[in-house]
Design an enzyme around this catalytic site. Structure first.
Site, mmCIF file in Angstrom:
data_model
loop_
_atom_site.group_PDB
_atom_site.id
_atom_site.type_symbol
_atom_site.label_atom_id
_atom_site.label_comp_id
_atom_site.label_asym_id
_atom_site.label_seq_id
_atom_site.Cartn_x
_atom_site.Cartn_y
_atom_site.Cartn_z
ATOM 1 N N SER A 177 33.809 48.369 50.456
ATOM 2 C CA SER A 177 34.881 47.391 50.241
ATOM 3 C C SER A 177 36.164 48.124 49.863
ATOM 4 O O SER A 177 36.669 48.905 50.653
ATOM 5 C CB SER A 177 34.456 46.383 49.157
ATOM 6 O OG SER A 177 35.417 45.373 49.000
ATOM 7 N N THR A 178 36.668 47.911 48.652
ATOM 8 C CA THR A 178 37.920 48.534 48.231
ATOM 9 C C THR A 178 37.833 50.057 48.331
ATOM 10 O O THR A 178 36.935 50.667 47.768
ATOM 11 C CB THR A 178 38.264 48.143 46.777
ATOM 12 O OG1 THR A 178 38.157 46.729 46.649
ATOM 13 C CG2 THR A 178 39.665 48.587 46.411
ATOM 14 N N HIS A 204 34.467 44.985 53.830
ATOM 15 C CA HIS A 204 35.069 43.705 53.440
ATOM 16 C C HIS A 204 36.531 43.673 53.894
ATOM 17 O O HIS A 204 37.372 44.391 53.369
ATOM 18 C CB HIS A 204 35.028 43.524 51.922
ATOM 19 C CG HIS A 204 33.642 43.402 51.378
ATOM 20 N ND1 HIS A 204 33.343 43.599 50.057
ATOM 21 C CD2 HIS A 204 32.460 43.111 51.983
ATOM 22 C CE1 HIS A 204 32.049 43.420 49.854
ATOM 23 N NE2 HIS A 204 31.488 43.136 51.007
ATOM 24 N N MET A 300 34.457 46.948 45.026
ATOM 25 C CA MET A 300 34.283 46.077 43.869
ATOM 26 C C MET A 300 33.028 45.232 44.020
ATOM 27 O O MET A 300 32.599 44.931 45.125
ATOM 28 C CB MET A 300 35.480 45.127 43.729
ATOM 29 C CG MET A 300 36.756 45.773 43.220
ATOM 30 S SD MET A 300 38.026 44.520 42.895
ATOM 31 C CE MET A 300 38.471 44.041 44.562
ATOM 32 N N ASP A 303 27.898 43.544 46.019
ATOM 33 C CA ASP A 303 27.381 43.288 47.360
ATOM 34 C C ASP A 303 26.610 44.502 47.872
ATOM 35 O O ASP A 303 27.079 45.634 47.752
ATOM 36 C CB ASP A 303 28.544 42.961 48.306
ATOM 37 C CG ASP A 303 28.066 42.625 49.713
ATOM 38 O OD1 ASP A 303 26.941 42.113 49.847
ATOM 39 O OD2 ASP A 303 28.828 42.884 50.669
#
Length: 362
Positions: A177-178, A204, A300, A303
């Site tokens: 993600s991030t 994401h 973050m 998940d």
């Protein structure tokens, strides 16, 4: 004596007075955030950052005098601070966003199609959450070394023929993600062109941006990188990135070929695509003659941890987690590590070496 928590000192950069006002109103509704200044172009932003040393900056991309990308280069090279880009959902906007993430922006927020939708509740929540997350990120100076080395190292690879063998023996399933786009740029171009396996990646990102990410990675890689399409066959030496707003799953054809399945089932932990959905899908297939590697990287939240747990419980996968020091945000890997399901915790630069050794590439 009661201690007073320091607010997150934020600077808003946008050429539109209306946008600056809207964003400031949204952010200052949260007690933890203080908008200390605004700027109308990149040049003014740099001057403001030097003078006020904010904790977080939101940066528009298209501005007069100096645009957001030019300003970001200078900021990350000389005055590093967490920067969140505001991006329009256009082909140019998506490409510029991918470039901004390469240059060191920690995240981005997609502008709505209408300025009047800036007051939407979901967008307000997203903006506030991303400001708070960015505040936790330690940003170091970016001299563009990674970017230049990556491109230079893979110039010859781009010109090499890309194989289309129909038998894949290895699945590498990745959740991130991030910080993910930049992390992927560090590992995907290092995959050998004769790699006898397939990468399935959940990053994401909203719809539209994943295609630009795939095209960017494909241009600097020896293997084929593409946005995944419904029912296409999973081939070796290919990297498939889940399209924004679609879960990425796998299915078998009548002739036992492994195929992509895209789904718009309910979001998981607020995400679609979600890494958990990909990992659960692989676990449900109960592959007996497939070598599966699960990889959980910077991002973050949590998940991926549940899906990886199922893969590990069924003894179907070897699991690699990116270490804390090389993560932009250690949330996703940390959740998997805490669950006790990770086989190897390594720095970002070592991930591809472990994968290559596991699949026995010559």
């Amino acid at each position: 004596m009661t201690s007073i928590r320091r607010k997150i000192r934020t600077v808003i950069v946008d050429d539109s007075p209306f946008m600056r006002k809207i964003i400031a109103d949204v952010l200052q509704n949260d007690d933890a955030i203080q908008v200390i200044a605004t700027a109308k172009n990149g040049k003014q932003a740099i001057e403001t950052i030097i003078a006020l040393k904010p904790d977080v900056v939101t940066m528009d991309i298209e501005m007069p005098v100096m645009d957001g990308l030019e300003a970001l280069k200078t900021i990350m090279q000389k005055y590093p601070v967490p920067v969140i880009m505001l991006s329009s959902l256009t082909h140019h906007g998506a490409e510029a966003t991918i470039t901004a993430l390469e240059l060191g922006a920690v995240d981005f927020i997609q502008k709505p199609s209408s300025l009047f939708h800036m007051q939407g509740e979901n967008l307000k929540i997203e903006m506030i959450q991303k400001i708070k997350a960015a505040y936790q990120i330690k940003v170091e100076k970016n001299h563009e070394v990674l970017r230049e080395v990556g491109i230079e190292k893979n110039t010859a690879a781009v010109e090499s023929p890309k194989i289309n063998s129909t038998k894949t023996k290895n699945i590498i399933a990745v959740g991130t993600s991030t910080g993910g786009p930049r992390a992927l740029q560090s590992i995907i171009p290092q995959i050998p062109q004769n790699f006898p396996g397939s990468f399935l990646i959940v990053q994401h990102m909203p719809a539209g941006f994943t295609k630009s990410l795939a095209q960017r990675l494909n241009s600097i890689s020896a293997v084929t990188v593409k946005e995944a399409e419904e029912s296409e066959e999973v081939l070796p030496a290919h990297v498939y990135i889940a399209p924004g707003n679609y879960h990425l799953k796998v299915k078998k054809s009548n002739t036992d070929k492994l195929l992509i399945h895209l789904s718009q089932e309910q979001a998981v932990l607020g995400h679609r695509p979600a890494a958990d959905v990909l990992f659960h899908s692989l676990a449900e297939m109960n592959f007996k003659h497939m070598n599966i590697t699960g990889v959980i990287m910077t991002g973050m939240g949590s998940d991926g941890a549940n899906g990886l747990k199922e893969l590990k419980t069924k003894k179907l996968a070897y699991i690699i987690a990116q270490d804390e020091a090389s993560c932009v945000v250690y949330g996703m890997p940390k959740s998997a590590v805490k669950a006790g399901i990770v086989d190897k915790i390594v720095p970002l630069k070592e991930i591809i070496d472990i994968i290559v050794k596991r699949v026995g590439v010559l």
